[in-house]
Each structure stands twice: as C-alpha cells, then as structure tokens.
Design a protein around this motif. Sequence first.
Motif, PDB file in Angstrom:
ATOM      1  N   GLU A  22      20.876 -53.109  34.542  1.00 17.99           N
ATOM      2  CA  GLU A  22      20.301 -54.592  34.561  1.00 17.99           C
ATOM      3  C   GLU A  22      19.183 -54.594  35.368  1.00 17.99           C
ATOM      4  OE1 GLU A  22      21.207 -56.386  32.271  1.00 17.99           O
ATOM      5  OE2 GLU A  22      22.669 -55.575  31.413  1.00 17.99           O
ATOM      6  N   LYS A  23      19.144 -54.043  36.541  1.00 21.64           N
ATOM      7  CA  LYS A  23      17.725 -54.150  37.407  1.00 21.64           C
ATOM      8  C   LYS A  23      16.798 -53.548  36.684  1.00 21.64           C
ATOM      9  CE  LYS A  23      20.536 -55.392  41.543  1.00 21.64           C
ATOM     10  NZ  LYS A  23      20.635 -54.598  43.068  1.00 21.64           N
ATOM     11  N   VAL A  24      17.070 -52.259  36.231  1.00 19.97           N
ATOM     12  CA  VAL A  24      16.055 -51.299  35.883  1.00 19.97           C
ATOM     13  C   VAL A  24      15.371 -52.125  34.552  1.00 19.97           C
ATOM     14  CG1 VAL A  24      15.484 -49.346  34.883  1.00 19.97           C
ATOM     15  CG2 VAL A  24      16.729 -49.341  36.903  1.00 19.97           C
ATOM     16  N   LEU A  25      16.293 -52.404  33.541  1.00 19.31           N
ATOM     17  CA  LEU A  25      15.928 -53.238  32.427  1.00 19.31           C
ATOM     18  C   LEU A  25      14.997 -54.480  32.757  1.00 19.31           C
ATOM     19  CD1 LEU A  25      16.117 -53.067  29.288  1.00 19.31           C
ATOM     20  CD2 LEU A  25      18.034 -54.580  29.709  1.00 19.31           C
ATOM     21  N   ALA A  26      15.293 -55.100  33.659  1.00 19.95           N
ATOM     22  CA  ALA A  26      14.472 -56.347  34.092  1.00 19.95           C
ATOM     23  C   ALA A  26      13.045 -55.847  34.549  1.00 19.95           C
ATOM     24  CB  ALA A  26      15.258 -57.169  35.112  1.00 19.95           C
ATOM     25  N   ALA A  27      13.286 -54.914  35.579  1.00 20.28           N
ATOM     26  CA  ALA A  27      11.610 -54.309  35.945  1.00 20.28           C
ATOM     27  C   ALA A  27      10.825 -53.732  34.852  1.00 20.28           C
ATOM     28  CB  ALA A  27      11.979 -53.145  37.032  1.00 20.28           C
ATOM     29  N   VAL A  28      11.599 -53.199  33.828  1.00 21.88           N
ATOM     30  CA  VAL A  28      10.829 -52.461  32.741  1.00 21.88           C
ATOM     31  C   VAL A  28      10.356 -53.535  31.823  1.00 21.88           C
ATOM     32  CG1 VAL A  28      11.122 -51.067  30.600  1.00 21.88           C
ATOM     33  CG2 VAL A  28      12.090 -50.353  32.765  1.00 21.88           C
ATOM     34  N   ARG A  29      10.914 -54.457  31.522  1.00 23.42           N
ATOM     35  CA  ARG A  29      10.554 -55.546  30.771  1.00 23.42           C
ATOM     36  C   ARG A  29       9.494 -56.481  31.347  1.00 23.42           C
ATOM     37  NH1 ARG A  29      16.471 -57.514  28.082  1.00 23.42           N
ATOM     38  NH2 ARG A  29      16.503 -56.038  26.424  1.00 23.42           N
ATOM     39  N   ALA A  30       9.496 -56.646  32.750  1.00 23.17           N
ATOM     40  CA  ALA A  30       8.651 -57.227  33.358  1.00 23.17           C
ATOM     41  C   ALA A  30       7.229 -56.556  33.497  1.00 23.17           C
ATOM     42  CB  ALA A  30       8.979 -57.787  34.664  1.00 23.17           C
ATOM     43  N   GLY A  31       7.488 -55.227  33.113  1.00 19.90           N
ATOM     44  CA  GLY A  31       6.109 -54.321  33.389  1.00 19.90           C
ATOM     45  C   GLY A  31       5.767 -53.987  34.742  1.00 19.90           C
ATOM     46  N   LYS A  32       6.850 -54.162  35.746  1.00 22.24           N
ATOM     47  CA  LYS A  32       6.788 -53.736  37.174  1.00 22.24           C
ATOM     48  C   LYS A  32       7.132 -52.230  37.221  1.00 22.24           C
ATOM     49  CE  LYS A  32       7.974 -58.314  38.693  1.00 22.24           C
ATOM     50  NZ  LYS A  32       8.790 -59.282  39.311  1.00 22.24           N
ATOM     51  N   ALA A  33       7.516 -51.660  36.580  1.00 26.45           N
ATOM     52  CA  ALA A  33       8.064 -50.294  36.644  1.00 26.45           C
ATOM     53  C   ALA A  33       6.992 -49.266  36.591  1.00 26.45           C
ATOM     54  CB  ALA A  33       9.167 -49.996  36.005  1.00 26.45           C
TER      55      ALA A  33
ATOM     56  N   VAL B 173      24.498 -42.836  40.371  1.00 26.09           N
ATOM     57  CA  VAL B 173      23.218 -43.387  39.758  1.00 26.09           C
ATOM     58  C   VAL B 173      22.708 -42.755  38.429  1.00 26.09           C
ATOM     59  CG1 VAL B 173      20.819 -43.825  40.490  1.00 26.09           C
ATOM     60  CG2 VAL B 173      22.503 -44.001  42.246  1.00 26.09           C
ATOM     61  N   ILE B 174      22.560 -43.651  37.370  1.00 24.31           N
ATOM     62  CA  ILE B 174      21.895 -43.194  36.255  1.00 24.31           C
ATOM     63  C   ILE B 174      20.750 -43.678  35.893  1.00 24.31           C
ATOM     64  CG2 ILE B 174      22.527 -43.137  33.644  1.00 24.31           C
ATOM     65  CD1 ILE B 174      24.586 -41.658  35.554  1.00 24.31           C
ATOM     66  N   HIS B 175      20.174 -44.920  36.171  1.00 24.44           N
ATOM     67  CA  HIS B 175      19.011 -45.357  35.665  1.00 24.44           C
ATOM     68  C   HIS B 175      18.295 -45.718  37.050  1.00 24.44           C
ATOM     69  CE1 HIS B 175      21.065 -45.593  31.724  1.00 24.44           C
ATOM     70  NE2 HIS B 175      21.845 -46.435  32.449  1.00 24.44           N
ATOM     71  N   THR B 176      17.018 -45.714  37.248  1.00 22.98           N
ATOM     72  CA  THR B 176      16.372 -45.898  38.384  1.00 22.98           C
ATOM     73  C   THR B 176      14.752 -46.163  38.019  1.00 22.98           C
ATOM     74  OG1 THR B 176      17.512 -44.354  39.669  1.00 22.98           O
ATOM     75  CG2 THR B 176      15.485 -44.968  40.551  1.00 22.98           C
ATOM     76  N   ALA B 177      14.393 -47.011  38.501  1.00 25.54           N
ATOM     77  CA  ALA B 177      12.739 -47.581  38.180  1.00 25.54           C
ATOM     78  C   ALA B 177      12.082 -47.557  39.380  1.00 25.54           C
ATOM     79  CB  ALA B 177      12.681 -48.894  37.679  1.00 25.54           C
ATOM     80  N   PHE B 178      10.839 -46.559  39.640  1.00 24.72           N
ATOM     81  CA  PHE B 178       9.991 -46.456  40.629  1.00 24.72           C
ATOM     82  C   PHE B 178       9.091 -47.625  40.390  1.00 24.72           C
ATOM     83  CE2 PHE B 178       8.962 -43.363  43.898  1.00 24.72           C
ATOM     84  CZ  PHE B 178       8.108 -44.098  44.545  1.00 24.72           C
ATOM     85  N   LEU B 179       9.057 -48.889  41.344  1.00 24.76           N
ATOM     86  CA  LEU B 179       7.869 -49.873  41.009  1.00 24.76           C
ATOM     87  C   LEU B 179       6.412 -49.268  41.158  1.00 24.76           C
ATOM     88  CD1 LEU B 179      10.321 -52.559  42.650  1.00 24.76           C
ATOM     89  CD2 LEU B 179       9.971 -51.940  40.051  1.00 24.76           C
ATOM     90  N   ALA B 180       5.727 -50.051  40.910  1.00 25.92           N
ATOM     91  CA  ALA B 180       4.115 -49.729  40.571  1.00 25.92           C
ATOM     92  C   ALA B 180       3.955 -49.978  42.032  1.00 25.92           C
ATOM     93  CB  ALA B 180       3.382 -50.579  39.509  1.00 25.92           C
ATOM     94  N   GLY B 181       3.033 -49.161  42.511  1.00 29.94           N
ATOM     95  CA  GLY B 181       2.080 -49.429  43.923  1.00 29.94           C
ATOM     96  C   GLY B 181       1.741 -48.080  44.433  1.00 29.94           C
TER      97      GLY B 181
END
Length: 165
Positions: free
Chosen positions: A77-88, A136-144
């Motif tokens: 859910e956290k990864v999906l939210a980050a991806v949809r928001a364009g933050k990943a 851990v299956i899904h991970t998002a590395f946030l932009a920066g």
Amino acid sequence: AVVPDLARKLPGRGLWVAATREAVATAARKNHFARAAKAKLTAPVDLADQVEGLMRARLLAALGLARKAGDLTFGFEKVLAAVRAGKAAWLVEASDGAEDGRRKLTSAAHSSPSPPRILMLFSSAELSLALGAQNVIHTAFLAGRGAERWTLDVERLAGFRPLFP
C-alpha cells in the motif's frame, strides 16, 4: 594483484575498465591490467563475478542506508501510494514475489505522472535482510539525491546482468 575498488577509495593506482562483464573478463583474460599498469599484475579468473557480487552487495547496502535516511518505503500500500503520487524514482520488486502484486504495481507505475524505473533483481530474502524487515516484496526508492546516486550503481550492474529475472 588486481582488486575491484567500487568505492574508489583503496590506495594505489587505479585502472579503469568499462562496466560490463565482457570488458572485465577480457581485460583479466588478456592481461590488459598489467599492460596498463606497466607492471606485473595478476587478475583473478573470476574477476567479473567478483565485481558483480560486490555491486549487488553495494546496492543492497545502499537500500539499507536509504531506509534509515527515510528515502525508501516498502509494503504494497505504501509503495502503491508513492508510485501513484509520482514520488518514486525506483520500484524495487522481489524477483520471487507474486505476479499479481507485481502486475498491479507496474500498471500503476506506467500510468504515474513520473513513472519510476523498475528493478527485479533481488530475492525477498535479500531485500528483507538489507532492510531489516521480514518478507519484503515491494519497495520504492523515493526521488532525490540518494536515488540519483543509487541509479549510477544500478546502471553499472546492468552491464553485468539483466535487471529483471
């Protein structure tokens, strides 16, 4: 002896080779390191495998540091939210994860305002160990800046193995 120095911090003269398995293997096999250094050097036969292993370990260690710095999120859910928001900047999926969850996240990534790059190289066990969490299956590395540095290492590893299973 030839020693891989991915962090570029070891003392001595640095010899550069393109970041591909073929270039490293050819340089080791044909003794190009000795010719470039103008000295007698020996390169291990498995130098390309050593470099690949060190790069994988470096990427996993960087994921652990990114988690501590707050540049990483995991859980569907956290990864999906980050991806949809364009933050990943990166969507890191476990290679042994379920196809259904991976399909949902990659679909969201493709429809994102700024789609993240996707990496499916590490197993769930490797990601869990690196991040100090379980399963851990899904991970998002946030932009920066952290993601930009990590991208350089991922691109180097791409010369040694495919980034998808």
